[in-house]
Design a protein around this motif. Structure first.
Motif, PDB file in Angstrom:
ATOM      1  N   ALA A  24       6.176   6.057 -12.453  1.00 41.92           N
ATOM      2  CA  ALA A  24       6.499   6.015 -11.023  1.00 41.92           C
ATOM      3  C   ALA A  24       8.010   5.953 -10.819  1.00 41.92           C
ATOM      4  O   ALA A  24       8.550   6.626  -9.929  1.00 41.92           O
ATOM      5  N   LYS A  64       2.665   6.797  -6.108  1.00 40.26           N
ATOM      6  CA  LYS A  64       1.955   5.520  -6.065  1.00 40.26           C
ATOM      7  C   LYS A  64       1.389   5.264  -7.459  1.00 40.26           C
ATOM      8  O   LYS A  64       1.164   6.197  -8.234  1.00 40.26           O
ATOM      9  N   THR A  67      -9.043   5.727  -5.290  1.00 41.45           N
ATOM     10  CA  THR A  67      -8.728   6.954  -6.034  1.00 41.45           C
ATOM     11  C   THR A  67     -10.016   7.723  -6.330  1.00 41.45           C
ATOM     12  O   THR A  67     -10.085   8.942  -6.120  1.00 41.45           O
ATOM     13  N   VAL A 126      -0.040  10.135  -8.196  1.00 42.44           N
ATOM     14  CA  VAL A 126      -0.598   8.822  -8.487  1.00 42.44           C
ATOM     15  C   VAL A 126      -0.614   8.707 -10.002  1.00 42.44           C
ATOM     16  O   VAL A 126      -1.158   9.577 -10.685  1.00 42.44           O
ATOM     17  N   LEU A 159       2.305  14.272  -3.482  1.00 43.70           N
ATOM     18  CA  LEU A 159       2.140  12.862  -3.854  1.00 43.70           C
ATOM     19  C   LEU A 159       1.541  12.792  -5.246  1.00 43.70           C
ATOM     20  O   LEU A 159       0.555  13.486  -5.540  1.00 43.70           O
ATOM     21  N   PHE A 175       0.808  -1.214   0.000  1.00 45.99           N
ATOM     22  CA  PHE A 175       0.000   0.000   0.000  1.00 45.99           C
ATOM     23  C   PHE A 175       0.846   1.270   0.000  1.00 45.99           C
ATOM     24  O   PHE A 175       0.329   2.350  -0.272  1.00 45.99           O
ATOM     25  N   ALA A 176       2.124   1.159   0.261  1.00 40.40           N
ATOM     26  CA  ALA A 176       3.022   2.304   0.142  1.00 40.40           C
ATOM     27  C   ALA A 176       3.339   2.592  -1.325  1.00 40.40           C
ATOM     28  O   ALA A 176       3.778   3.696  -1.665  1.00 40.40           O
ATOM     29  N   TYR A 177       3.081   1.606  -2.186  1.00 38.00           N
ATOM     30  CA  TYR A 177       3.427   1.728  -3.601  1.00 38.00           C
ATOM     31  C   TYR A 177       2.228   1.862  -4.531  1.00 38.00           C
ATOM     32  O   TYR A 177       2.371   2.280  -5.666  1.00 38.00           O
ATOM     33  N   GLU A 178       1.067   1.416  -4.062  1.00 38.81           N
ATOM     34  CA  GLU A 178      -0.073   1.443  -4.966  1.00 38.81           C
ATOM     35  C   GLU A 178      -1.374   1.738  -4.240  1.00 38.81           C
ATOM     36  O   GLU A 178      -1.477   1.600  -3.025  1.00 38.81           O
ATOM     37  N   THR A 179      -2.329   2.163  -5.043  1.00 43.15           N
ATOM     38  CA  THR A 179      -3.699   2.356  -4.596  1.00 43.15           C
ATOM     39  C   THR A 179      -4.574   1.716  -5.663  1.00 43.15           C
ATOM     40  O   THR A 179      -4.064   1.219  -6.663  1.00 43.15           O
TER      41      THR A 179
END
Length: 137
Positions: free
Chosen positions: A101, A112, A33, A86, A84, A24-28
Motif C-alpha cells: 500500500a 486500501k 472484499t 486492494v 483502486l 475505512f478510507a484505508y482498509e476493507t
C-alpha cells in the motif's frame, strides 16, 4: 476500578467518529472484499503481495500475484491512474500488505488494505484458489 483498558480515557465521541470513519478510507475487510468480488466489476484490482510460491499454494480467487517488492511504475502502467487497488498478504502477523500500500501510494495510486489477509479470508470460511485448480489439474 482502574486497569490497562480504563487507564487512558476513550476519545470524545466526535473524535472517535472521525477516526473510525477515516479507517475505512484505508482498509476493507475480507467479507466486504468477498461480496464485491461476486459482482462483474468489483471496482478494484485485488493484489496478492506475497511470494509467487505462496500465491500458487492458495490465493483469493480473482487476485493478481504482484509481490510488494515488484510494485513499480512500469508494472502499474497497465491500469488507469484512478484504479483502486486492494492489497493483502498472509495476515495480521505480516506487514506485506502495508508495504504494498505504501508503494502504491508513493506512485500516486488509490489503495486500501484487506484487513486479515489470507488468514482472515480462511477464518471467514472463504475458499482459496490454487494454481493447479486454475490449470484444471
Amino acid at each position: 476500578m482502574r486497569n490497562n483498558v480504563t487507564a487512558v480515557p476513550a476519545a470524545a465521541a466526535a473524535d472517535a467518529l472521525a477516526h473510525f470513519e477515516r479507517l475505512f478510507a484505508y482498509e476493507t475487510d475480507c467479507w466486504d472484499t468477498h461480496e464485491a468480488l461476486q459482482q462483474p466489476d468489483p471496482g478494484f484490482v485485488l493484489l496478492d503481495v506475497r511470494s509467487p510460491a505462496l500465491y500458487a499454494r492458495g490465493h483469493v480467487p480473482g487476485a493478481i500475484s504482484l509481490p510488494h517488492g515488484k510494485i513499480i511504475a512500469s508494472k502499474m502502467a497497465q491500469w488507469p491512474a484512478a484504479t483502486l487497488f486492494v492489497t493483502y498478504c498472509a495476515g495480521p502477523h505480516c506487514n506485506g500488505a502495508a508495504r504494498a500500500a505504501l508503494r502504491l501510494a508513493q506512485l500516486g495510486r488509490p489503495v486500501k488494505v484487506m484487513a486479515g489477509g489470507i488468514t482472515g479470508w480462511i477464518d471467514e470460511g472463504f475458499a482459496l484458489e490454487t494454481m493447479s485448480a486454475m490449470a484444471g489439474v
